[in-house]
Scaffold this motif. Structure first.
Motif, PDB file in Angstrom:
ATOM      1  N   MET A   1      37.665  39.974  15.511  1.00  0.00           N
ATOM      2  CA  MET A   1      37.202  39.298  16.739  1.00  0.00           C
ATOM      3  C   MET A   1      37.597  40.127  17.949  1.00  0.00           C
ATOM      4  SD  MET A   1      38.141  35.494  18.208  1.00  0.00           S
ATOM      5  CE  MET A   1      37.218  34.615  16.948  1.00  0.00           C
ATOM      6  N   SER A   2      36.610  40.467  18.784  1.00  0.00           N
ATOM      7  CA  SER A   2      36.896  41.246  19.981  1.00  0.00           C
ATOM      8  C   SER A   2      37.467  40.354  21.068  1.00  0.00           C
ATOM      9  CB  SER A   2      35.626  41.942  20.479  1.00  0.00           C
ATOM     10  OG  SER A   2      34.614  40.987  20.764  1.00  0.00           O
ATOM     11  N   GLY A   3      38.315  40.934  21.910  1.00  0.00           N
ATOM     12  CA  GLY A   3      38.913  40.181  23.001  1.00  0.00           C
ATOM     13  C   GLY A   3      38.801  40.950  24.299  1.00  0.00           C
ATOM     14  N   HIS A   4      38.663  40.223  25.403  1.00  0.00           N
ATOM     15  CA  HIS A   4      38.482  40.855  26.708  1.00  0.00           C
ATOM     16  C   HIS A   4      39.364  40.161  27.744  1.00  0.00           C
ATOM     17  CE1 HIS A   4      34.926  42.682  24.863  1.00  0.00           C
ATOM     18  NE2 HIS A   4      34.549  41.467  24.514  1.00  0.00           N
ATOM     19  N   LYS A   5      40.013  40.959  28.572  1.00  0.00           N
ATOM     20  CA  LYS A   5      40.845  40.443  29.651  1.00  0.00           C
ATOM     21  C   LYS A   5      40.003  40.362  30.922  1.00  0.00           C
ATOM     22  CE  LYS A   5      45.029  42.565  27.743  1.00  0.00           C
ATOM     23  NZ  LYS A   5      46.126  43.554  27.995  1.00  0.00           N
ATOM     24  N   ILE A   6      39.885  39.166  31.458  1.00  0.00           N
ATOM     25  CA  ILE A   6      39.031  38.936  32.617  1.00  0.00           C
ATOM     26  C   ILE A   6      39.872  38.494  33.810  1.00  0.00           C
ATOM     27  CG2 ILE A   6      37.010  37.734  33.518  1.00  0.00           C
ATOM     28  CD1 ILE A   6      36.484  39.467  31.018  1.00  0.00           C
ATOM     29  N   ALA A   7      39.772  39.228  34.902  1.00  0.00           N
ATOM     30  CA  ALA A   7      40.418  38.820  36.154  1.00  0.00           C
ATOM     31  C   ALA A   7      39.465  37.924  36.923  1.00  0.00           C
ATOM     32  CB  ALA A   7      40.776  40.048  36.974  1.00  0.00           C
ATOM     33  N   LEU A   8      39.927  36.741  37.268  1.00  0.00           N
ATOM     34  CA  LEU A   8      39.120  35.803  38.049  1.00  0.00           C
ATOM     35  C   LEU A   8      39.561  35.847  39.507  1.00  0.00           C
ATOM     36  CD1 LEU A   8      39.198  32.691  35.667  1.00  0.00           C
ATOM     37  CD2 LEU A   8      37.455  34.487  35.779  1.00  0.00           C
ATOM     38  N   LEU A   9      38.601  36.097  40.390  1.00  0.00           N
ATOM     39  CA  LEU A   9      38.851  36.084  41.829  1.00  0.00           C
ATOM     40  C   LEU A   9      37.948  35.022  42.460  1.00  0.00           C
ATOM     41  CD1 LEU A   9      39.014  39.888  42.771  1.00  0.00           C
ATOM     42  CD2 LEU A   9      40.898  38.257  42.771  1.00  0.00           C
ATOM     43  N   PRO A  10      38.375  33.765  42.471  1.00  0.00           N
ATOM     44  CA  PRO A  10      37.533  32.710  43.043  1.00  0.00           C
ATOM     45  C   PRO A  10      37.229  32.952  44.516  1.00  0.00           C
ATOM     46  CG  PRO A  10      39.277  31.776  41.711  1.00  0.00           C
ATOM     47  CD  PRO A  10      39.603  33.227  41.868  1.00  0.00           C
ATOM     48  N   GLY A  11      38.222  33.409  45.287  1.00  0.00           N
ATOM     49  CA  GLY A  11      37.988  33.732  46.685  1.00  0.00           C
ATOM     50  C   GLY A  11      37.907  32.519  47.583  1.00  0.00           C
ATOM     51  N   ASP A  12      36.862  32.471  48.399  1.00  0.00           N
ATOM     52  CA  ASP A  12      36.756  31.479  49.462  1.00  0.00           C
ATOM     53  C   ASP A  12      35.614  30.494  49.225  1.00  0.00           C
ATOM     54  OD1 ASP A  12      38.741  32.590  51.465  1.00  0.00           O
ATOM     55  OD2 ASP A  12      37.443  34.336  51.209  1.00  0.00           O
ATOM     56  N   GLY A  60      47.781  44.840  44.617  1.00  0.00           N
ATOM     57  CA  GLY A  60      46.662  44.073  44.068  1.00  0.00           C
ATOM     58  C   GLY A  60      45.763  44.892  43.162  1.00  0.00           C
ATOM     59  N   ILE A  61      45.451  46.108  43.561  1.00  0.00           N
ATOM     60  CA  ILE A  61      44.581  46.956  42.744  1.00  0.00           C
ATOM     61  C   ILE A  61      45.219  47.229  41.388  1.00  0.00           C
ATOM     62  CG2 ILE A  61      43.560  49.263  42.550  1.00  0.00           C
ATOM     63  CD1 ILE A  61      42.080  47.408  44.473  1.00  0.00           C
ATOM     64  N   GLU A  62      46.512  47.488  41.375  1.00  0.00           N
ATOM     65  CA  GLU A  62      47.185  47.754  40.101  1.00  0.00           C
ATOM     66  C   GLU A  62      47.233  46.516  39.222  1.00  0.00           C
ATOM     67  OE1 GLU A  62      47.809  50.810  39.135  1.00  0.00           O
ATOM     68  OE2 GLU A  62      46.860  51.265  41.046  1.00  0.00           O
ATOM     69  N   GLN A  63      47.331  45.348  39.826  1.00  0.00           N
ATOM     70  CA  GLN A  63      47.272  44.121  39.032  1.00  0.00           C
ATOM     71  C   GLN A  63      45.902  43.970  38.382  1.00  0.00           C
ATOM     72  OE1 GLN A  63      48.948  40.421  40.632  1.00  0.00           O
ATOM     73  NE2 GLN A  63      49.855  41.590  42.327  1.00  0.00           N
ATOM     74  N   LEU A  64      44.855  44.259  39.131  1.00  0.00           N
ATOM     75  CA  LEU A  64      43.498  44.136  38.598  1.00  0.00           C
ATOM     76  C   LEU A  64      43.201  45.199  37.553  1.00  0.00           C
ATOM     77  CD1 LEU A  64      41.542  43.457  41.916  1.00  0.00           C
ATOM     78  CD2 LEU A  64      42.126  41.787  40.141  1.00  0.00           C
ATOM     79  N   ARG A  65      43.826  46.349  37.670  1.00  0.00           N
ATOM     80  CA  ARG A  65      43.551  47.461  36.758  1.00  0.00           C
ATOM     81  C   ARG A  65      43.847  47.100  35.300  1.00  0.00           C
ATOM     82  NH1 ARG A  65      42.869  52.713  38.238  1.00  0.00           N
ATOM     83  NH2 ARG A  65      43.815  52.317  40.285  1.00  0.00           N
ATOM     84  N   LYS A  66      44.683  46.119  35.067  1.00  0.00           N
ATOM     85  CA  LYS A  66      45.053  45.722  33.708  1.00  0.00           C
ATOM     86  C   LYS A  66      43.927  44.954  33.006  1.00  0.00           C
ATOM     87  CE  LYS A  66      49.853  45.237  35.245  1.00  0.00           C
ATOM     88  NZ  LYS A  66      50.986  44.272  35.459  1.00  0.00           N
ATOM     89  N   SER A  67      42.888  44.566  33.749  1.00  0.00           N
ATOM     90  CA  SER A  67      41.798  43.770  33.183  1.00  0.00           C
ATOM     91  C   SER A  67      40.664  44.654  32.709  1.00  0.00           C
ATOM     92  CB  SER A  67      41.275  42.786  34.234  1.00  0.00           C
ATOM     93  OG  SER A  67      42.312  41.951  34.708  1.00  0.00           O
ATOM     94  N   ASN A  68      39.809  44.087  31.851  1.00  0.00           N
ATOM     95  CA  ASN A  68      38.596  44.788  31.407  1.00  0.00           C
ATOM     96  C   ASN A  68      37.440  44.573  32.371  1.00  0.00           C
ATOM     97  OD1 ASN A  68      39.722  43.593  28.340  1.00  0.00           O
ATOM     98  ND2 ASN A  68      39.672  45.782  28.783  1.00  0.00           N
ATOM     99  N   SER A  69      37.416  43.421  33.034  1.00  0.00           N
ATOM    100  CA  SER A  69      36.373  43.119  34.007  1.00  0.00           C
ATOM    101  C   SER A  69      36.906  42.127  35.030  1.00  0.00           C
ATOM    102  CB  SER A  69      35.127  42.525  33.331  1.00  0.00           C
ATOM    103  OG  SER A  69      34.323  43.525  32.761  1.00  0.00           O
ATOM    104  N   ILE A  70      36.198  42.067  36.161  1.00  0.00           N
ATOM    105  CA  ILE A  70      36.546  41.142  37.232  1.00  0.00           C
ATOM    106  C   ILE A  70      35.342  40.244  37.493  1.00  0.00           C
ATOM    107  CG2 ILE A  70      37.222  40.926  39.660  1.00  0.00           C
ATOM    108  CD1 ILE A  70      38.234  43.892  39.397  1.00  0.00           C
TER     109      ILE A  70
END
Length: 350
Positions: A1-12, A60-70
């Motif tokens: 089973m493939s797995g993906h790390k997704i960063a969620l940026l709900p924003g405003d 912030g950029i380095e935190q997001l870099r750990k994800s596969n997609s945003i």
């Protein structure tokens, strides 16, 4: 089973509402097609700026870099923070840090959706250069506030930047109809756009199987309205692409359907996917925002991650919901909530 790390940026604004709605659909697709999505939510927004003086933390950029997609909801709340601050504090730094030089936006009518045109069927993929050109930020102002004030905004076009976005466009055209429209204005901009035309001609030699047509921005804007069915893959600079994709959103039924992908085709960094409708502060918190643009963006994200079956199934489920026409948010003349539309799409995935 493939797995993906997704960063969620709900924003405003409505960002958190449409992001939460899209997760209903993403989780259903993951369950059906046997992959996992691991979410990390980053609550960075204009409120963050008001509290800290920054739209996102220094790392912030380095935190997001750990994800596969945003997956992004919306950025901006002009009544709180000027758009120039919010945009340059969150969205543009992400695009530039990860070199997301492709902005791809699909424009077509879903089944049952009536657009403002007589055209019943069109399928346009608009590819916008995303990191330089007219939005490079080069320039400045002098003698501010005086009668002699001068403002200079300089477009920056590099051979590397123009060539790589054109090659991406040619590759997409090769997969689709083998037709490409290159957007220019070389009759008026004798340096940057003549350069764009020259690079287009040079790259086209490597794609003899793709037919290329050059359009001035004003002419192709009219064609989007009068003959959208004659267009397929459209490649444009940052500014011209920005203009055309808003027209594309209008003719496909409105911003509630406008999805986008900010992509680095070379991989190794997270690409970012977002609806382009903005934060809509006037309806924020009411639960009536159309989530289909975000769900469509989420499908683009799955396709980029290699989950093409799940992506295709989401688009088919969306089309079945719009074809039935009984679950629509107020922008489409209905009374359904954001969550109810998402639930209807998720149900179709079953």
């Amino acid at each position: 089973m493939s797995g993906h790390k997704i960063a969620l940026l709900p924003g405003d604004g409505i960002g958190s509402e449409v992001i939460d709605a899209s997760l209903q659909v993403l989780d259903k697709a993951a369950q059906r097609f046997g992959f996992t999505l691991n979410y990390t939510r980053f609550d960075w927004s204009c409120d963050t700026y008001l509290r800290t003086g920054r739209m996102m933390p220094e790392d912030g950029i380095e935190q997001l870099r750990k994800s596969n997609s945003i997956l992004l909801g919306a950025v901006g709340w002009p009544q709180k923070v000027p758009d120039a601050v919010s945009l340059h504090g969150l969205l543009l730094p992400i695009r530039k840090a990860f070199d997301l030089y492709v902005n791809a936006r699909p424009h077509k009518l879903l089944a049952g959706v009536t657009g403002p045109l007589r055209a019943e069927a069109f399928d346009i993929l608009c590819i916008r250069e995303n990191t330089e050109g007219e939005y490079s930020g080069a320039g400045g102002r002098v003698h501010v506030g005086t009668p002699e004030e001068v403002a200079v905004e300089t477009s920056v076009f590099t051979r590397r930047g123009v060539e790589r976005i054109l090659r991406y466009g040619f590759e997409q055209a090769r997969k689709r109809s083998r037709r490409l429209a290159s957007v220019t204005k070389s009759n008026a901009q004798k340096h940057s756009m003549v350069f764009w035309d020259e690079v287009t001609e040079q790259v086209a030699r490597d794609y003899p199987d793709v037919s290329v047509t050059r359009y001035h921005i004003d002419a192709i804007a009219a064609r989007f309205v009068m003959q959208p069915e004659t267009l397929d893959v459209v490649v444009a600079s940052n500014l011209f692409g920005d203009i055309l994709t808003d027209i594309g959103a209008a003719i496909q039924g409105g911003l509630g359907f406008a999805a986008s992908a900010n992509v680095n085709p070379n991989g190794g960094v997270p690409s970012m996917f977002e609806p382009v409708h903005g934060s809509a502060p006037d309806i924020a918190g009411r639960g009536i925002a159309n989530p289909l643009a975000t769900i469509w963006s989420a499908a683009l994200m799955l396709d980029h991650l290699g989950e093409s079956a799940g992506a295709a199934a989401i688009l088919e489920a969306m089309s079945r919901v719009t074809a039935k026409g009984n679950v629509k948010t107020p922008d489409q003349g209905g009374r359904a909530t954001t969550s109810e539309v998402a639930a209807a799409v998720a149900a179709e995935l079953s």
